[in-house]
Scaffold this motif. Structure first.
Motif, short mmCIF file in Angstrom:
data_model
loop_
_atom_site.label_atom_id
_atom_site.label_comp_id
_atom_site.label_asym_id
_atom_site.label_seq_id
_atom_site.Cartn_x
_atom_site.Cartn_y
_atom_site.Cartn_z
N ASP A 150 0.78 -11.15 -5.12
CA ASP A 150 -0.23 -10.43 -5.98
C ASP A 150 0.01 -8.91 -6.10
O ASP A 150 -0.04 -8.56 -7.22
CB ASP A 150 -1.49 -11.08 -5.44
N SER A 151 0.07 -8.49 -5.12
CA SER A 151 -0.16 -6.89 -5.09
C SER A 151 1.36 -6.34 -5.64
O SER A 151 1.25 -5.51 -6.49
CB SER A 151 -0.22 -6.31 -3.73
N VAL A 152 2.39 -6.92 -5.31
CA VAL A 152 3.87 -6.34 -6.12
C VAL A 152 3.69 -6.51 -7.33
O VAL A 152 3.93 -5.80 -8.11
CB VAL A 152 4.93 -7.25 -5.13
N MET A 153 3.40 -7.77 -7.97
CA MET A 153 3.55 -8.14 -9.55
C MET A 153 2.41 -7.02 -9.95
O MET A 153 2.66 -6.54 -11.12
CB MET A 153 3.10 -9.41 -9.73
N SER A 154 1.18 -6.88 -9.38
CA SER A 154 0.25 -5.77 -10.07
C SER A 154 0.66 -4.51 -10.31
O SER A 154 0.55 -3.91 -11.15
CB SER A 154 -1.11 -5.80 -9.39
N ILE A 155 1.37 -4.05 -9.16
CA ILE A 155 1.88 -2.68 -9.32
C ILE A 155 3.25 -2.78 -10.20
O ILE A 155 3.45 -1.68 -11.26
CB ILE A 155 2.76 -2.47 -7.87
N ALA A 156 3.95 -4.00 -10.37
CA ALA A 156 5.08 -4.21 -11.47
C ALA A 156 4.51 -4.05 -12.57
O ALA A 156 5.13 -3.15 -13.67
CB ALA A 156 5.89 -5.11 -10.93
N ASN A 157 3.43 -4.74 -13.11
CA ASN A 157 3.02 -4.57 -14.18
C ASN A 157 2.27 -3.29 -14.55
O ASN A 157 2.39 -2.70 -15.87
CB ASN A 157 1.99 -5.62 -14.28
N LYS A 158 1.83 -2.59 -13.66
CA LYS A 158 1.03 -1.31 -14.01
C LYS A 158 1.91 -0.12 -14.40
O LYS A 158 1.69 0.68 -15.26
CB LYS A 158 0.27 -0.86 -12.80
N TYR A 159 3.14 -0.39 -13.48
CA TYR A 159 4.26 0.80 -14.14
C TYR A 159 5.32 0.32 -14.99
O TYR A 159 6.38 0.99 -15.10
CB TYR A 159 4.63 1.23 -12.79
N ASN A 160 5.24 -0.96 -15.57
CA ASN A 160 6.42 -1.69 -16.45
C ASN A 160 7.52 -1.71 -15.58
O ASN A 160 8.60 -1.41 -16.14
CB ASN A 160 6.40 -0.71 -17.57
N THR A 176 11.82 5.36 -11.28
CA THR A 176 11.97 3.82 -11.00
C THR A 176 11.87 2.99 -12.02
O THR A 176 11.19 3.03 -13.02
CB THR A 176 10.45 3.91 -10.11
N LYS A 177 12.75 1.86 -11.86
CA LYS A 177 12.96 0.91 -12.87
C LYS A 177 12.66 -0.57 -12.33
O LYS A 177 12.49 -1.43 -12.98
CB LYS A 177 14.48 0.91 -13.23
N ALA A 178 12.61 -0.48 -10.92
CA ALA A 178 12.34 -2.26 -10.52
C ALA A 178 11.85 -1.95 -8.94
O ALA A 178 12.08 -0.79 -8.12
CB ALA A 178 13.91 -2.76 -10.35
N ILE A 179 11.21 -3.02 -8.52
CA ILE A 179 11.05 -3.10 -6.93
C ILE A 179 11.75 -4.48 -6.62
O ILE A 179 11.51 -5.45 -7.25
CB ILE A 179 9.44 -3.35 -6.95
N LEU A 180 12.47 -4.39 -5.49
CA LEU A 180 13.33 -5.06 -5.14
C LEU A 180 12.71 -5.63 -3.62
O LEU A 180 12.66 -4.99 -2.66
CB LEU A 180 14.63 -4.64 -4.81
N VAL A 181 11.87 -6.69 -3.65
CA VAL A 181 11.31 -7.33 -2.59
C VAL A 181 12.07 -8.10 -1.77
O VAL A 181 13.13 -8.88 -2.27
CB VAL A 181 10.03 -7.97 -3.00
N LEU A 218 0.71 -1.20 -0.11
CA LEU A 218 -0.03 0.14 -0.02
C LEU A 218 0.68 1.16 0.13
O LEU A 218 0.42 2.41 -0.29
CB LEU A 218 -0.86 0.06 1.10
N LYS A 219 2.17 1.02 0.25
CA LYS A 219 3.11 2.17 0.39
C LYS A 219 4.13 2.38 -0.87
O LYS A 219 4.64 3.20 -0.79
CB LYS A 219 3.94 2.43 1.75
N ILE A 220 3.83 1.41 -1.89
CA ILE A 220 4.70 1.41 -2.72
C ILE A 220 4.56 2.59 -3.92
O ILE A 220 5.50 3.14 -4.23
CB ILE A 220 4.85 0.08 -3.49
N GLU A 221 3.59 2.75 -4.35
CA GLU A 221 2.97 3.67 -5.57
C GLU A 221 3.39 4.88 -5.49
O GLU A 221 3.59 5.43 -6.12
CB GLU A 221 1.62 3.40 -5.79
N GLU A 222 3.22 5.34 -4.05
CA GLU A 222 3.50 6.73 -3.69
C GLU A 222 4.87 7.13 -3.74
O GLU A 222 5.29 8.19 -3.87
CB GLU A 222 3.06 7.12 -2.13
N LYS A 223 5.69 6.07 -3.86
CA LYS A 223 7.21 6.34 -3.93
C LYS A 223 7.70 6.05 -5.51
O LYS A 223 8.72 6.30 -5.87
CB LYS A 223 7.95 5.29 -3.06
N ILE A 224 6.91 5.87 -6.38
CA ILE A 224 7.25 5.48 -7.81
C ILE A 224 7.36 6.81 -8.44
O ILE A 224 6.49 7.69 -8.36
CB ILE A 224 6.09 4.54 -8.38
#
Length: 361
Positions: A140-150, A124-129, A114-120
């Motif tokens: 599910d949430s992480v992959m959805s955000i990653a796909n939304k922002y490529n 931003t090129k990647a999410i390192l979980v 829930l706090k990821i998108e506000e930091k994009i």
């Protein structure tokens, strides 16, 4: 004394198999990137449910090479949890990129989607979980955000070998970066690491990067590293991989005892049907953590703190990470890791619970 960890005891039942593996290595005459590495890579890829596994020298190197392979532009930013071991952030900085810290979910200690998108940002090129302590992130949430922002997804799986989210192994959602440091559930007898992926081109790049940037001997196409999984360690890992499910089941049984027997006034790990936790670390939280740790030691029980100081408070991160991260600080100030190794018995855990509960009274 109930030790927190004892690597001799944790590995003792495998000593004969380790000796056989070493003799096979010694007699082969092939000591770097030989049959032991190739076999383990195949076995571990199958275990993780990925097409490829590339063995490297350490978990940190796995992260560094994984980020390097994407060839992000120089001013790129990478999202990373504020509550992690510093290696995750070092890998970003070592590649010349900017770590953008996101606070964790206080219930899981993993990055809060829930706090990821506000930091994009546009950079931003990647999410390192990071699948911390042996629990998967909310993928599910992480992959959805990653796909939304490529965005690319890189997984730090150093503490979560075999952990699953909705039946899918971690390390198979994006690019998986593993450490096989001796204390891990799948621990080598020295430093070792690996990268998993379904992408054949990425796998070939990882193989070149680990070997001086060379896919063909003496011909260098990448600015590479010397970061090869050692043949000896690969052999040991193949031996241990065969009993990893036993190790996981044992630790889950011990965790169940902790969950059932520790007083609810301690904050215990969250349990949910979508998450298959492997309990590399079993941590509890209490505001008088230091007092509890000292009490347990006086009662012949050793514990650890993972970790006493969050990354943004580390001296080396001054000028690199700015701002405060109060949720991470709360976790780091209150967390205590209890004994939960392969050699610990159910009786050990019951004893620990009794002593801890007595401290409350």
């Amino acid at each position: 004394m109930i030790e927190y960890e004892n690597l001799k005891f944790a590995n003792q039942r495998l000593f004969d198999k380790y000796k056989e593996s070493f003799n096979t290595f010694l007699e082969s005459g092939w000591f770097v990137l030989g049959g032991q590495v190739a076999r383990f890579e195949k076995e571990f890829a199958e275990f993780c449910g990925t097409n490829h596994c590339v063995g490297v020298a350490s978990g940190l190197d796995a992260l560094i090479l994984a980020i390097n392979a994407f060839k992000f532009q120089k001013d790129s930013e990478i999202i990373v949890p504020s509550n992690t071991y510093i290696a995750t952030i070092l890998a970003i900085v070592r590649n010349g990129f900017k770590p953008i810290l996101v606070e964790p979910d206080i219930a899981t200690y993993n990055i809060d989607p829930l706090k990821i998108e506000e930091k994009i940002t546009k950079k931003t090129k990647a999410i390192l979980v990071v699948h911390l302590y042996g629990k998967s992130c909310d993928m599910d949430s992480v992959m959805s955000i990653a796909n939304k922002y490529n965005l690319q997804v890189i997984e730090d799986v150093a503490q979560a070998h075999g952990a699953m989210y909705k039946g899918k192994k971690v390390g198979s959602f994006g690019v998986g970066c593993f450490s096989f440091y001796p204390t891990k559930n799948l621990g080598a007898l020295g430093d070792a690491g690996a990268i998993t992926t379904d992408n054949e081109n990425l796998a070939m790049t990882f193989k070149a990067l680990r070997n001086y940037g060379s896919a063909v001997k003496y011909y260098n196409e990448e600015l590479g590293y010397n970061s090869r999984l050692d043949e000896i360690q690969a052999g040991f890992l193949s031996v241990k991989l065969k009993v990893l499910d036993d190790i996981t089941n044992h630790k889950r049984e011990l965790a169940k005892l902790y969950l059932e027997n520790l007083e609810d006034r301690f904050v215990k790990p969250a349990v949910h049907k979508d998450y298959f936790d492997v309990y590399h670390i079993f941590n509890i939280r209490n505001n008088k953590r230091d007092e509890l740790k000292e009490y347990l030691l006086k009662n012949n029980i050793k514990t650890e703190i993972h970790y006493p100081l969050p990354p943004h408070k580390q001296k080396v991160m001054k000028g690199i990470i700015k701002g405060g991260y109060p949720i991470s600080e709360e976790i780091h100030n209150t967390t205590l890791s209890l004994p939960i190794s392969y050699f610990h018995t159910k009786e050990d855990v019951i004893k620990v619970c009794e002593v801890i509960n007595k401290w409350l009274k």
